[in-house]
Motif scaffolding. Structure first.
Motif, PDB file in Angstrom:
ATOM      1  N   ALA A   1     -10.606   1.576  -5.895  1.00 43.07           N
ATOM      2  CA  ALA A   1     -10.890   1.537  -4.462  1.00 43.07           C
ATOM      3  C   ALA A   1      -9.914   2.425  -3.688  1.00 43.07           C
ATOM      4  CB  ALA A   1     -10.823   0.100  -3.955  1.00 43.07           C
ATOM      5  N   PHE A   2      -8.625   2.301  -4.003  1.00 38.02           N
ATOM      6  CA  PHE A   2      -7.624   3.076  -3.266  1.00 38.02           C
ATOM      7  C   PHE A   2      -7.730   4.568  -3.583  1.00 38.02           C
ATOM      8  CE2 PHE A   2      -4.611  -0.842  -3.198  1.00 38.02           C
ATOM      9  CZ  PHE A   2      -5.406  -1.427  -2.226  1.00 38.02           C
ATOM     10  N   ARG A   3      -7.999   4.902  -4.846  1.00 34.04           N
ATOM     11  CA  ARG A   3      -8.147   6.320  -5.186  1.00 34.04           C
ATOM     12  C   ARG A   3      -9.327   6.934  -4.421  1.00 34.04           C
ATOM     13  NH1 ARG A   3      -6.447  10.214  -8.459  1.00 34.04           N
ATOM     14  NH2 ARG A   3      -7.961  11.826  -9.027  1.00 34.04           N
ATOM     15  N   ARG A   4     -10.396   6.185  -4.284  1.00 31.29           N
ATOM     16  CA  ARG A   4     -11.550   6.692  -3.533  1.00 31.29           C
ATOM     17  C   ARG A   4     -11.224   6.833  -2.045  1.00 31.29           C
ATOM     18  NH1 ARG A   4     -16.622   3.348  -6.293  1.00 31.29           N
ATOM     19  NH2 ARG A   4     -16.610   4.487  -8.280  1.00 31.29           N
ATOM     20  N   VAL A   5     -10.471   5.885  -1.497  1.00 34.47           N
ATOM     21  CA  VAL A   5     -10.029   6.018  -0.104  1.00 34.47           C
ATOM     22  C   VAL A   5      -9.230   7.310   0.062  1.00 34.47           C
ATOM     23  CG1 VAL A   5      -8.526   5.069   1.681  1.00 34.47           C
ATOM     24  CG2 VAL A   5     -10.029   3.551   0.398  1.00 34.47           C
ATOM     25  N   LEU A   6      -8.277   7.521  -0.843  1.00 36.75           N
ATOM     26  CA  LEU A   6      -7.457   8.727  -0.776  1.00 36.75           C
ATOM     27  C   LEU A   6      -8.309   9.982  -0.906  1.00 36.75           C
ATOM     28  CD1 LEU A   6      -4.541   7.392  -2.964  1.00 36.75           C
ATOM     29  CD2 LEU A   6      -4.270   8.297  -0.647  1.00 36.75           C
TER      30      LEU A   6
ATOM     31  N   PHE B   1      -4.316  10.043 -12.236  1.00 35.00           N
ATOM     32  CA  PHE B   1      -3.437  10.175 -11.084  1.00 35.00           C
ATOM     33  C   PHE B   1      -3.517  11.595 -10.529  1.00 35.00           C
ATOM     34  CE2 PHE B   1      -1.816   6.633 -13.456  1.00 35.00           C
ATOM     35  CZ  PHE B   1      -1.323   5.757 -12.510  1.00 35.00           C
ATOM     36  N   GLY B   2      -3.255  11.701  -9.241  1.00 39.65           N
ATOM     37  CA  GLY B   2      -3.097  13.004  -8.629  1.00 39.65           C
ATOM     38  C   GLY B   2      -4.371  13.612  -8.097  1.00 39.65           C
ATOM     39  N   PHE B   3      -4.187  14.532  -7.137  1.00 41.10           N
ATOM     40  CA  PHE B   3      -5.261  15.329  -6.553  1.00 41.10           C
ATOM     41  C   PHE B   3      -4.746  16.761  -6.493  1.00 41.10           C
ATOM     42  CE2 PHE B   3      -5.749  11.041  -5.020  1.00 41.10           C
ATOM     43  CZ  PHE B   3      -7.118  10.810  -5.012  1.00 41.10           C
ATOM     44  N   ASP B   4      -5.573  17.710  -6.866  1.00 44.34           N
ATOM     45  CA  ASP B   4      -5.149  19.103  -6.916  1.00 44.34           C
ATOM     46  C   ASP B   4      -4.587  19.564  -5.572  1.00 44.34           C
ATOM     47  OD1 ASP B   4      -5.900  19.308  -9.546  1.00 44.34           O
ATOM     48  OD2 ASP B   4      -7.826  20.297  -9.127  1.00 44.34           O
ATOM     49  N   GLY B   5      -3.366  20.080  -5.620  1.00 40.71           N
ATOM     50  CA  GLY B   5      -2.779  20.654  -4.415  1.00 40.71           C
ATOM     51  C   GLY B   5      -2.303  19.658  -3.391  1.00 40.71           C
ATOM     52  N   VAL B   6      -2.126  18.398  -3.790  1.00 40.09           N
ATOM     53  CA  VAL B   6      -1.745  17.349  -2.835  1.00 40.09           C
ATOM     54  C   VAL B   6      -0.512  16.621  -3.348  1.00 40.09           C
ATOM     55  CG1 VAL B   6      -2.486  15.267  -1.614  1.00 40.09           C
ATOM     56  CG2 VAL B   6      -4.157  17.052  -2.162  1.00 40.09           C
ATOM     57  N   ARG B   7       0.462  16.395  -2.460  1.00 38.61           N
ATOM     58  CA  ARG B   7       1.630  15.578  -2.786  1.00 38.61           C
ATOM     59  C   ARG B   7       2.005  14.729  -1.575  1.00 38.61           C
ATOM     60  NH1 ARG B   7       3.703  14.604  -7.628  1.00 38.61           N
ATOM     61  NH2 ARG B   7       5.793  14.447  -6.750  1.00 38.61           N
ATOM     62  N   VAL B   8       2.475  13.509  -1.850  1.00 41.16           N
ATOM     63  CA  VAL B   8       3.205  12.759  -0.834  1.00 41.16           C
ATOM     64  C   VAL B   8       4.632  13.278  -0.882  1.00 41.16           C
ATOM     65  CG1 VAL B   8       4.042  10.504  -0.075  1.00 41.16           C
ATOM     66  CG2 VAL B   8       1.738  10.723  -1.030  1.00 41.16           C
ATOM     67  N   THR B   9       5.055  13.909   0.191  1.00 37.41           N
ATOM     68  CA  THR B   9       6.349  14.604   0.199  1.00 37.41           C
ATOM     69  C   THR B   9       7.407  13.931   1.061  1.00 37.41           C
ATOM     70  OG1 THR B   9       5.601  16.025   2.018  1.00 37.41           O
ATOM     71  CG2 THR B   9       5.266  16.839  -0.248  1.00 37.41           C
ATOM     72  N   HIS B  10       6.993  13.077   1.998  1.00 36.00           N
ATOM     73  CA  HIS B  10       7.924  12.446   2.924  1.00 36.00           C
ATOM     74  C   HIS B  10       7.552  10.978   3.085  1.00 36.00           C
ATOM     75  CE1 HIS B  10       8.413  16.693   3.867  1.00 36.00           C
ATOM     76  NE2 HIS B  10       9.499  16.412   4.573  1.00 36.00           N
ATOM     77  N   ALA B  11       8.564  10.149   3.318  1.00 36.08           N
ATOM     78  CA  ALA B  11       8.320   8.717   3.516  1.00 36.08           C
ATOM     79  C   ALA B  11       9.329   8.145   4.499  1.00 36.08           C
ATOM     80  CB  ALA B  11       8.392   7.966   2.196  1.00 36.08           C
ATOM     81  N   TRP B  12       8.875   7.147   5.221  1.00 37.25           N
ATOM     82  CA  TRP B  12       9.734   6.365   6.120  1.00 37.25           C
ATOM     83  C   TRP B  12       9.303   4.910   6.079  1.00 37.25           C
ATOM     84  CZ3 TRP B  12       8.743   3.027  10.131  1.00 37.25           C
ATOM     85  CH2 TRP B  12       9.850   2.589  10.863  1.00 37.25           C
TER      86      TRP B  12
ATOM     87  N   HIS C   1       0.792  -1.225   0.000  1.00 38.22           N
ATOM     88  CA  HIS C   1       0.000   0.000   0.000  1.00 38.22           C
ATOM     89  C   HIS C   1       0.830   1.284   0.000  1.00 38.22           C
ATOM     90  CE1 HIS C   1      -3.975  -2.039   1.516  1.00 38.22           C
ATOM     91  NE2 HIS C   1      -3.527  -2.529   0.381  1.00 38.22           N
ATOM     92  N   PRO C   2       2.009   1.341   0.658  1.00 34.57           N
ATOM     93  CA  PRO C   2       2.796   2.568   0.529  1.00 34.57           C
ATOM     94  C   PRO C   2       3.131   2.895  -0.923  1.00 34.57           C
ATOM     95  CG  PRO C   2       3.614   1.246   2.342  1.00 34.57           C
ATOM     96  CD  PRO C   2       2.606   0.404   1.618  1.00 34.57           C
ATOM     97  N   PHE C   3       3.364   1.869  -1.738  1.00 32.32           N
ATOM     98  CA  PHE C   3       3.661   2.084  -3.149  1.00 32.32           C
ATOM     99  C   PHE C   3       2.410   2.473  -3.927  1.00 32.32           C
ATOM    100  CE2 PHE C   3       7.385  -0.267  -1.850  1.00 32.32           C
ATOM    101  CZ  PHE C   3       8.399   0.248  -2.639  1.00 32.32           C
ATOM    102  N   SER C   4       1.326   1.732  -3.732  1.00 34.24           N
ATOM    103  CA  SER C   4       0.129   2.008  -4.523  1.00 34.24           C
ATOM    104  C   SER C   4      -0.499   3.347  -4.152  1.00 34.24           C
ATOM    105  CB  SER C   4      -0.887   0.869  -4.364  1.00 34.24           C
ATOM    106  OG  SER C   4      -1.142   0.578  -3.007  1.00 34.24           O
ATOM    107  N   PHE C   5      -0.656   3.636  -2.872  1.00 30.89           N
ATOM    108  CA  PHE C   5      -1.284   4.888  -2.460  1.00 30.89           C
ATOM    109  C   PHE C   5      -0.428   6.082  -2.887  1.00 30.89           C
ATOM    110  CE2 PHE C   5      -4.744   4.101   0.837  1.00 30.89           C
ATOM    111  CZ  PHE C   5      -4.944   2.777   0.477  1.00 30.89           C
TER     112      PHE C   5
END
Length: 303
Positions: free
Chosen positions: A254-259, A50-61, A14-18
């Motif tokens: 499904a995952f895009r709707r969750v996001l 892909f993508g949502f306006d004004g949204v980015r995944v910017t950090h990961a651990w 899920h970290p990769f797909s989301f």
């Protein structure tokens, strides 16, 4: 909106797909990271999906620096951090994308206590005490947790015209792996389309996890988690005027709707899923773990 991602647990991509659904992806880096099933369904989608306006995944651990580097490269994430706490002050929301429930509280709580909105992968917890601690954050709109199949696109036709089934006699879900991790996929999918809420769970004698959930109104919900198996997310609705079965394989939708639901919750501060529904689902999973094979039903309390 800057989102931080925390992962990875064994077998859960899920970290990769989301992250890819939000940021897009680098095909060559994704191939190096693995997860070919995820890459294949990402490649089948057009850029506009892909993508949502004004949204980015910017950090990961993740727990492994090399895994984190691969995740960042594959999903175009700019910042790999050494510790989850390094995201504090750098992100606006966090997604804990691990499905090992015992890690959810230690990862999520520092961010919740700091006032950040958090999404936690399914299942939120398998502990009544932890659920009680999480509940105020669910109710305040700071916490969201669900199974992806709550938003399964294949079930849109059911949501749009459930009356076509007449009196629904039975919902049956069959899924791979076990009740504790994957039972909630079938449970959340069922509860999203039914008006009733669980009141008890009974575990049948079977060589796999086989459970029957009784609702306060409507049909029984039978869920079989058959363990090690090929990809299996089968969902059946059996009514007096219509019967239909579905293979719930469209993870991307499904995952895009969750996001989308989580992003809306972050922006509005209002829960995208009724907190009582999340609590009810988790209490049902816990009751199913407490039930003995062939024994009496376990009542679901405080739902």
């Amino acid at each position: 909106m800057r989102i931080g991602v925390i992962g990875l647990s064994p077998g859960n991509g899920h970290p990769f797909s989301f992250s890819a659904i939000v940021n897009g992806f680098d095909e060559a880096a994704f191939e190096q990271a693995g997860w070919p099933v995820i890459l294949n369904y990402l490649k089948a989608k057009g850029p506009q999906e892909f993508g949502f306006d004004g949204v980015r995944v910017t950090h990961a651990w993740t727990q492994d620096a090399d895994l984190t580097r691969k995740l960042c490269a594959a999903c175009r994430i700019d910042n790999a951090v050494a510790q989850p706490a390094d995201m504090l002050g750098q992100v606006d929301a966090v997604m804990v994308l691990r499905d090992d429930a015992e890690t959810h509280m230690p990862f999520a709580m520092p961010f919740l206590e700091a006032g950040l909105p958090v999404f936690v992968d399914k299942p939120l917890t398998l502990s009544r005490d932890e659920l009680a601690a999480f509940r105020p954050y669910l109710e305040s709109g700071k916490l969201m947790s669900c199974a992806g199949l709550r938003f399964a696109g294949e079930l849109d036709c059911v949501r749009d015209d459930i009356a076509a089934f007449g009196e629904i006699k039975l919902i049956r879900g069959t899924v791979l792996n076990d009740w504790s991790k994957y039972g909630i996929h079938m449970l959340d999918a069922a509860l999203d389309i039914l008006p009733g809420r669980p009141v008890s769970v009974r575990r049948l004698k079977a060589p796999h996890d086989s459970l029957v959930v009784e609702l306060d109104q409507g049909p029984l919900v039978a869920i079989d988690a058959i363990g090690l198996a090929p990809k299996l997310f089968s969902f059946g609705i059996y009514g007096s005027t219509k019967v239909a079965t579905f293979d719930l394989y469209d993870n991307f939708t499904a995952f895009r709707r969750v996001l989308g639901a989580f992003i809306a919750q972050v922006r509005t501060g209002e829960p995208s899923i009724a907190p009582a529904d999340t609590v009810s689902s988790i209490l049902t999973i816990i009751a199913g773990l407490e039930a003995q094979p062939g024994g009496p039903a376990v009542a679901i309390q405080n739902a």
